[in-house]
Structure formats: C-alpha cells, structure tokens
Design a protein around this motif. Structure first.
Motif, short mmCIF file in Angstrom:
data_model
loop_
_atom_site.label_atom_id
_atom_site.label_comp_id
_atom_site.label_asym_id
_atom_site.label_seq_id
_atom_site.Cartn_x
_atom_site.Cartn_y
_atom_site.Cartn_z
N GLU A 195 16.70 5.00 15.21
CA GLU A 195 15.36 4.82 14.66
C GLU A 195 15.34 5.09 13.14
N GLY A 196 16.02 6.15 12.75
CA GLY A 196 16.08 6.49 11.32
C GLY A 196 16.75 5.40 10.51
N VAL A 256 4.84 2.28 1.40
CA VAL A 256 5.30 1.71 2.67
C VAL A 256 4.48 2.29 3.81
N PRO A 257 4.34 1.52 4.87
CA PRO A 257 3.54 2.00 6.00
C PRO A 257 4.42 2.70 7.03
N ASN A 258 3.80 3.25 8.06
CA ASN A 258 4.56 3.63 9.24
C ASN A 258 5.11 2.36 9.87
N ILE A 259 6.18 2.53 10.59
CA ILE A 259 6.86 1.36 11.16
C ILE A 259 6.86 1.50 12.68
N HIS A 301 14.28 2.44 10.22
CA HIS A 301 13.23 2.70 9.23
C HIS A 301 13.74 2.51 7.80
N GLY A 302 14.83 3.21 7.51
CA GLY A 302 15.34 3.19 6.14
C GLY A 302 15.80 1.81 5.72
N VAL A 340 12.82 -0.42 4.86
CA VAL A 340 12.19 -0.14 3.56
C VAL A 340 13.05 -0.65 2.41
N PRO A 347 6.51 7.26 -1.05
CA PRO A 347 5.89 7.29 0.30
C PRO A 347 4.60 6.49 0.40
N THR A 348 3.91 6.28 -0.70
CA THR A 348 2.63 5.58 -0.61
C THR A 348 2.80 4.06 -0.54
#
Lengths: 153, 795
Positions: free
Chosen positions: B676-677, B719-722, B680-681, B684, B716-717
């Motif tokens: 998952e990590g 990108v959204p949650n995924i 995510h990375g 982005v 952090p601002t």
C-alpha cells in the motif's frame, strides 16, 4: 564562539564559528544526527526540532541564536526506557515512513501541530505539515498517523 | 505458528528510523576526514582556458586543490565512468571522466576539487577557485539536438547517439495503418524530472590503515554493481573495495549510478591515504545527480470502425544529456515493449533516437521508460475513444488482451511473453470503487450548469514490466550484466536465523518482508530472523535494487534458499529419527513422523545438530547454510486500473485532484502494508509529473529551478487521500507468484491525471494538455480554445 544550550534535557556546549547553522551544531558538534538536512532553502522540514516548545526548521537559524534555549530533537522524543512517543508509535502503526529520512522532521512537526490543535481534521493536518516534504509515502499514511496519534492522545 | 506471509506486519526497520538512530552517510564520521568541495562548471558548454587555484589553496583548513587536468595526470582512473548498456554496436559514447579537463559539457561538470577539513571550509574554498571559460554553443534542448546546428560534443560530428528499432513485422505494420478506419496521433513531451530523494547523495571513502583496502559508504541503491564498476574504472582490485550503503534516504533510480563523486572519493582516499567525503547540497543535486524522463514521443494508433486496434507505431527522441551514464541509453528501451499496453495489438513498431544535449545526464527514475510508454498508449486510447465515440472504459474493453479474461504466458506484439493477466475484473473493480456512473452524472450536471469548476474523470489501465531480469533477455538487449539475485539463509546454533540479501533496500522494508517469507517457510518467529544486506563484505553477491525486482527476484531467491534448508534438514531429521525422509511432514517448523505424532524434531534442534555435526548422515556437510541464486525465467507484468478525478477551475486554470482510485494487481502479497505504501508513493510521483514538476532550462542550458524553492515536489496539501484495492493474479515467473509494485503507481498515474484534465476540458474542444499541467497552461488552453471558437470555430 561557545554556544550553550539544553538539548533533550541535558546541558550542552560547543565552540563553533559564528556562522554555524543550528542544524550543523546539533549534527556535527553534538553528534545528534537524527535531525536531517534535506535541502538548502528551508523548504523540506527534515531538520525540524522544537525550540522552547515551538517547532522550528533548524536550518533557518544560527546556533548562536539558540543560546540558552531548550531544544528537543528526535533523539529526545522516546522515553528513557525506550517507549516510543505516541507520535512515533502512530507512524509505526500506520506505516507513515518508508526510507525514514523525512521522518524525524515529520514527527517533530506533527507533535507540535497536535500541541496547538489536539483534534485536527484531515485538511488541518495536511495544512499543518505543508512545510515538510516526503518523497516516499505520498503523505496518505503520514496524515493517517497524525490523526491516529490525535485520536489516541 | 500462523502464517505471516500476506499479513500487514509492522516494519522492523521503523524503531531506528523513528528515533534518529538510523545512520545515513552524512551521519557517519571518522577521524582525519577531508571534505571534498566540487568546483562545478557554470557553463553548459565551454572550453576551459585556465583555472586559478592559488587563493583557494591558501585558505585556512584547505588541504589541497586539484584541477581536472591535474587529476587526470595523477593517473587516478583506468577508464572513464561506465555505461553498462551500449544499446547498439555503433552507439556513440564520448569518454566521461569524473572531472572535465579541457571542455565542460554541462552546467555542473566538475572542473576542480578542493579538499578541506570541514564542510564549510570546503564550500568556501571551492567558491574561490577562478575558472576562465571560453563559451561554446550549447545544445540546450532536445529540439536543439535534433536540429543539429550546434553540437553537444564537437568531436562526434553529430548529436545523435544511436538509433534503435523494434519492428517485428514492418509489412504488417504498414498494412495495419493502410487499412485503418481511424488513425489517431498524439505528440507528447516527457519533461525532465529531478528525482529529489529526500536524502541528498553522499559519500565517505575510508582507506584502511594497512593493506590498501578502501571502504566506501555511499548513498546508493546498487553497492554490488558499484563495486564491480569502480574496480573496473579505477583499477583498484575488486577484492580491495568494500561498499556499504547504510540507511539510504530514498532512491527512485537516482541512486542507481556510478557517479563522479563516488569515483573521486575512492581514488583520492587511496592516493592521499586520508578519508574523503562529500555530501550533495539540494541545489547542487540538479547538476550532480542524474535526472529522469526527457523524451519527445510520437504515438500513432490505427483502428477499425469499431475501435479495435490494428496497429501501434511509436517513435521517441530521447535526451541523453551530456554523457551516457550507467544505463542512460537503456531507459527508453525498457519502455519500448510496453507501447502496446494491455491491448491486443496485431502489428507494432517502435523506434528510438537518442541524442546528446549539454544538460545534466538522464538515467533511471521511478519507472524508467515504462511511465513514458504507459502515458503514450493510455493518452492515445482516450483520443481513440473520442474518435470512435465510445467511453474510455469501453474502448479499453474492446481491446484487452485475451478479451479481458484471465491468461497465462501470452506472447504479445512487442515479442514479450506476459506472465499472467486478467484485466476486465480489475477495471470493473475500479469503476465500482470510483462510482463511475455517479461521477459521470455529476460531470454532466456541472456542464449543464456552466459550473466554474468542471469535473474530469481519467482512466489508465497500465501494465508494466518488472522483476529485472532474465539474464538471457538482458543479453538480447546488449545490457552488460545479468539479472539474477542472491539470497542466503543460515540457521545459527542458537536456533535463530540469519538471512543475507543481495538486493539492497532504501525504504522498501526488505528486513520485514524477507523475515515474513522466511518465517512462513521455516516456521520460525519473525523476531528470531535477522536480515543482513547492503554491505559487500557481508553480502558479497548481489545485483541490487531497481526495476521493481527486489521481491520478484531477490525475495524469491530467499524463499528458494529456505527450500534448500528444508530439504537438507529433512535428511538430517530422517537420519536422527530413523525414518524415511518421505515419511516426514514439515509443518510449523517441525519435522514429524507420519502416524507417530510424538516423534519429531524442531528445525532449531536440527540446526543445532547440524552445527555440532555429531550425528549427521554419512558424507553430509555440517550446518544449515544455503544460498540460492535465482535467475528468473521471465519478467513479471503487474497491471492495474487507476481513476483520477479532478476539478478544473475554469477561471484560474487550477487543477485539483479530488479523488484517486487505484486497483493494482501485483500477484500474491507478502506484506499488504508495504504494498500500500509503495502504491501511494508511486502514484504521487506520477501525479507530480502530471501537475507540478519539470526541470526547466534557459537557452544557454542553465537549469532555472534547481532548488526546492522553485522545483515543486508536492507537499501534503497538493495530493488527496488515495483509495486502493487489489486483484490477485499470480505471476508464473516465480514460485511465490509475486510481482513488483515499487514503480506501478508512477506508471499508472500521470496518464490518469492528464486524461482527467482533458476529459474536463472536452467541451472546449481541448484534446491534449502537456505536463506539467500548470494553472497558467490550462488557463491559456481554455482561453485560446474559446477565442478560436468565438471567431468561427477553429477555422
């Protein structure tokens, strides 16, 4: 010049050039290398520490400006018996770190954020950490870590 | 013991990294160390007339100053820095030494090196070195390089380094385009990206007090490859070099190289008998560490009246930068096989021309060739869907390999054999999770209402090629090494386990994942398993970490080493229990005699017995210590569907990514938390290419945005949650059924985001948007499209 500080509860002193940045005083003189340097423009926040309770990017100030200050670095966050600070524990729980380079700065900035705002929204966490960059996690799990720490606090 | 494979075990790596105990190169100091200060060219292309080092040499704390010419005359190097991937026999490859002597070829080329007793003094002295340059015309872009009026390397007589074709059946390709109802063409730019791993690179070379050995601490992904290459290029024997990658703060391909600083540190430490170190500053990194991407793509797709693909033709012009570094020319080729994506393409052709420019060299960056390929095919698929008049998901369904159903070992048009796939269920899951019907309704509502913020939905169904690599396949691509990986599993007399990994982590959690594999195989508590890695003295055999290979090759090697341990332990157990080996069950770490539940031996007991060697079968070697070197029979081909949902503010041109859905398939999972990590990375980093990042150069070849003030690594601002989900289609390329996942996110996300922006802007007649899609670019596109429409509709 001699710069005396209290770092993680201990009196510290080092003889440095007047131009020495606080981050280099901590890293090169006091050998507290947990505080990292990720840029040279105060953009990344990897070097964030607490000075007299406030989070500060330690590359933005001179060691001389920190004379007499109480400084907390990442090395001072866990208890003496090794128990992780709740923010450190939340990062481990939520996989909020990968390479770990931005992590000390993130943990310092995030713990300071919760001190100011103990129950932040997701958006407030994102805005509160805007000065800290991470290249590995995409921030998703960092935000989750901070929200978890807030819930457990 | 219950199974640990497939469970989200917390990482073993974390406590050290969370408490500041993790040691990165810059954290390690030794007595007597000298800091290197690099004097870097301020010009992209120039002749060096003279260098005055006198003032720098006289400064306090300065040990010595060497110009490039002096270093060359000192005979430090046996050969230029290596390019391990000469893609064609006739590829041009001008010599690239760690320092320039007569001519500089990019801003940042090292012209002199200062050695001083502190990092500040080294930086001060480097600034006092005076260099007299005579400017030469600079090839400041790939367009300059193609035009050929200026030469990046005057002596070559051309900027073109190579031409590489992959056209399995030229006649079929020509016929496909001749017979097509629809031909869609896209021209795309893959802008140069600065990798920006959070830890800047650094080196520390320590000569041993006796014996002439050198230990190099370096922030690298590839200690083993580096060792071979440094030995070959410095002339220092391999057996005298020890390379250690301590904690490494991210790599993303940027630490997959043999860099001038690494060679300088080793050779100067050797020559001066002093430890020599250097740590890159962030703003220096745009010049001292290679960049990614840098391609112009022309992509054409031919289809019949129903949108069924008849052929795909791709050409790319690739910017090598000033020099061929370790795998510079091979990066575009890694993508070549994926320009047909997940689709059934009857005819295919790919050509690549590599060009020199006077810019920082390019090389691997997360995905390395595959994000570019995925972008090109997924962008033109969207264009084709509009042309045919069906939805983006429908055009994909019509063209999926094997009709979108499950397949194994399927040969595709680019001549590769895909190990496994099952695309339709993956797409269905993504559409469900994204609530596609609701999104389309909301989009229509906003369009009808003339909403200021228009909604765009972008789809990407990617496939990628990872698990680098079958050595024979690499031979076919003229790559200068193999693709195997080594793993050793050693049971210690105390019953604990030592695992030695050839692949080298820099954030991926190998210590955790390998412990899970071994725990599962041997029935031993993960806490009793220690994973050793990243030090060539401890792990002498390895091919390191890149190309999403660690698990699919290195993790598999460790699993297979466990099997060897079990096979040997079974013979010992049979001998000691006086049973037939076939009559033993091995479960939860214990060999038990079938039918006699009380009769058995724990593997730890066998390990101790193998150590004492008091009672082993005749002729058996003592100890349980097994190595496996796994050379995979095929690559692994992960795939997935990504959906990006954007809001485009039509007044400001600003794009906000409001939702992101990723359904990935990387075969069987070892640790879902780590997967998952990685997803995510990776996502982005692709989003960053689509919306924010790009190294910009002026006409003289100066990088205009080298620092993190100007180069927009997302915060952090931004990108959204995924939302993530998975399908599970095991690989046939290895016994664990696993595929890599480190690069997949990046390979899927840039196309999804740009497809979403184009989808939002469709009512304006806008069909393409170049990366990064900055607010200014989007705003201009809207306004220019609207004014064209107002003036008579695009005449």
């Amino acid at each position: 010049m001699q710069v005396e500080t209290t770092v993680n509860g201990k009196a510290m002193s080092a003889d440095v050039e007047p131009r020495t940045l606080l981050v280099h005083y901590l890293r090169d003189e006091l050998e507290l290398t947990g505080t990292n340097v990720g840029c040279d423009t105060s953009s990344c926040g990897a070097c964030t520490v607490h000075i007299d309770g406030e989070s500060v990017k330690s590359c933005t100030m001179l060691a001389a400006q920190a004379r007499g200050a109480e400084i907390t670095t990442i090395e001072g966050m866990a208890s003496a018996d090794g128990t992780l600070h709740p923010m450190q524990a939340a990062f481990m729980e939520c996989h909020g770190l990968q390479c770990g380079y931005c992590t000390p700065g993130m943990v310092m900035a995030a713990s300071s954020l919760l001190k100011e705002n103990p129950n932040p929204t997701e958006q407030e966490v994102r805005e509160g950490l805007e000065g800290n960059l991470c290249r590995c996690t995409g921030y998703h799990n960092i935000v989750k870590s901070v929200l978890t720490a807030a819930g457990g606090a | 013991m219950t199974a640990v494979m497939g469970t989200p075990m917390k990482r073993k790596e974390d406590p050290k990294l969370l408490t500041g105990e993790g040691k990165f190169v810059d954290d390690i100091h030794v007595h007597g160390e000298l800091w290197m200060g690099m004097v870097r060219s301020t010009m992209a292309h120039a002749k060096i007339n003279a260098i005055d080092t006198a003032e720098a040499a006289g400064m306090p704390g300065v040990h010595s100053v060497f110009t490039g010419t002096q270093l060359q005359e000192m005979g430090l190097w046996a050969a230029p820095l290596p390019c391990a991937w000469p893609v064609t026999e006739d590829m041009l490859n001008p010599p690239h030494f760690p320092t320039a002597s007569e001519v500089v070829h990019h801003v940042g080329d090292i012209v002199a090196v200062v050695l001083a007793d502190s990092r500040y003094r080294a930086a001060d002295a480097a600034e006092m070195v005076v260099v007299d340059y005579e400017p030469l015309p600079a090839v400041a872009s790939i367009e300059d390089a193609i035009a050929g009026e200026k030469l990046a390397h005057a002596g070559l007589g051309t900027n073109k380094a190579f031409h590489w074709p992959l056209i399995p059946d030229p006649d079929a390709l020509e016929a496909a385009f001749a017979n097509a109802t629809h031909v869609v063409k896209g021209e795309f730019v893959q802008q140069r990206l600065i990798p920006a791993a959070m830890e800047p690179r650094g080196v520390l070379a320590i000569p041993s007090p006796a014996g002439g050995d050198i230990t190099l601490y370096t922030s690298t992904q590839v200690p083993h490859i580096l060792k071979v290459m440094l030995a070959a290029t410095t002339g220092i024997s391999e057996s005298k070099l020890r390379i250690i990658a301590p904690a490494v703060g991210g790599g993303f391909g940027a630490k997959l190289n043999v860099n001038p600083d690494e060679s300088l540190a080793v050779t100067l430490a050797n020559k001066l008998s002093r430890p020599v170190r250097w740590t890159e500053t962030r703003s220096e990194a745009a010049f001292s560490t290679h960049q990614g991407r840098g391609q112009k793509q022309t992509m054409e797709i031919a289809a019949d009246e129903n949108g069924k693909i008849l052929g795909v033709r791709a050409h790319i012009d690739a910017d090598m930068g000033a020099y061929m570094m370790l795998i510079t020319p091979g990066v575009p080729l890694l993508g070549s096989f994926l320009y047909t994506g997940v689709y059934d393409v009857p005819a295919f052709g790919f050509t690549c021309d590599g060009y020199f420019t006077n810019l920082t060299p390019t090389d691997a960056y997360r995905g390395a060739g595959r994000p570019e390929a995925s972008y090109a095919i997924e962008r033109v698929m969207d264009m084709l869907s509009y042309e045919v008049g069906v939805t983006p998901e429908e055009i994909r369904r019509r063209n999926y390999l094997a009709g979108g159903g499950e397949f194994e070992n399927l040969e595709v048009a680019s001549t590769l054999v895909f190990d496994s796939g099952n695309y339709s269920p993956n797409l269905d899951m993504a559409l469900d999770m994204a609530k596609m019907a609701e999104l389309r309704a909301e989009q229509q509502r906003r369009r009808d209402a003339g909403d200021k913020k228009q909604l765009g939905i972008g789809l990407c169904t990617y496939v990628e090629i990872c698990g680098l690599a079958p050595s024979r396949a690499l031979a076919g691509l003229n790559y200068g090494a193999g693709g195997w990986e080594a793993g050793t599993v050693r049971l210690l007399p105390t019953g604990k386990v030592e695992v030695v990994s050839g692949s080298t982590p820099h954030g991926q959690g190998h210590e955790t994942a390998w412990s899970q594999i071994v725990a599962d195989k041997l029935g031993i508590d993960p806490a009793d398993i220690t994973v050793l890695h990243s030090d060539t003295a401890i792990s002498p055999l390895g091919m390191d970490t890149y190309g999403s290979r660690s698990l699919a090759v290195g993790g598999v090697a460790i699993a297979m080493a466990c099997d060897k341990v079990i096979d040997k332990a079974r013979l010992i157990a049979a001998h000691q229990l006086e049973a037939n080996p076939d009559d033993l069950d091995f479960e939860a770490g214990r060999f038990g005699v079938k039918g006699s539940p009380d009769k058995g031996l724990l593997i730890q007991e066998i390990a101790f017995g193998a150590f004492t060697a008091h009672n082993l079968p005749d002729g058996m070697e003592p100890n349980l210590n097994e190595q496996m070197i796994f050379d995979p029979p095929n690559f692994a081909f992960p795939f997935g569907t990504h959906v990006a949902v954007v809001e485009v503010d039509e007044d400001t041109g600003e794009t906000e990514l409001i939702d992101y859905i990723a359904i990935d398939d990387c075969g069987n999972h070892v640790n879902p938390l780590i997967i998952e990590g990685q997803v995510h990375g990776g996502i982005v980093q692709g989003v960053a290419q689509a919306l924010y990042e790009g190294a910009e150069y002026d006409a003289e070849g100066n990088c205009k945005n080298p620092s993190l003030m100007d180069y927009l690594v997302p915060s952090p601002t931004e990108v959204p949650n995924i939302q993530t989900g998975y399908t599970y289609t095991p690989s046939t390329s290895n016994p664990l059924g696993v595929k890599g996942v480190g690069e997949a996110g990046t390979i899927g996300s840039a196309a999804a985001v740009i497809n979403a922006i184009c989808d939002a802007l469709r009512p304006h007649g806008i069909t393409d948007m170049s990366m990064p899609a900055t607010p200014m670019k989007v705003w201009k596109a809207i306004n220019s499209a609207d004014s064209t429409a107002n003036n008579g509709g695009g005449q």
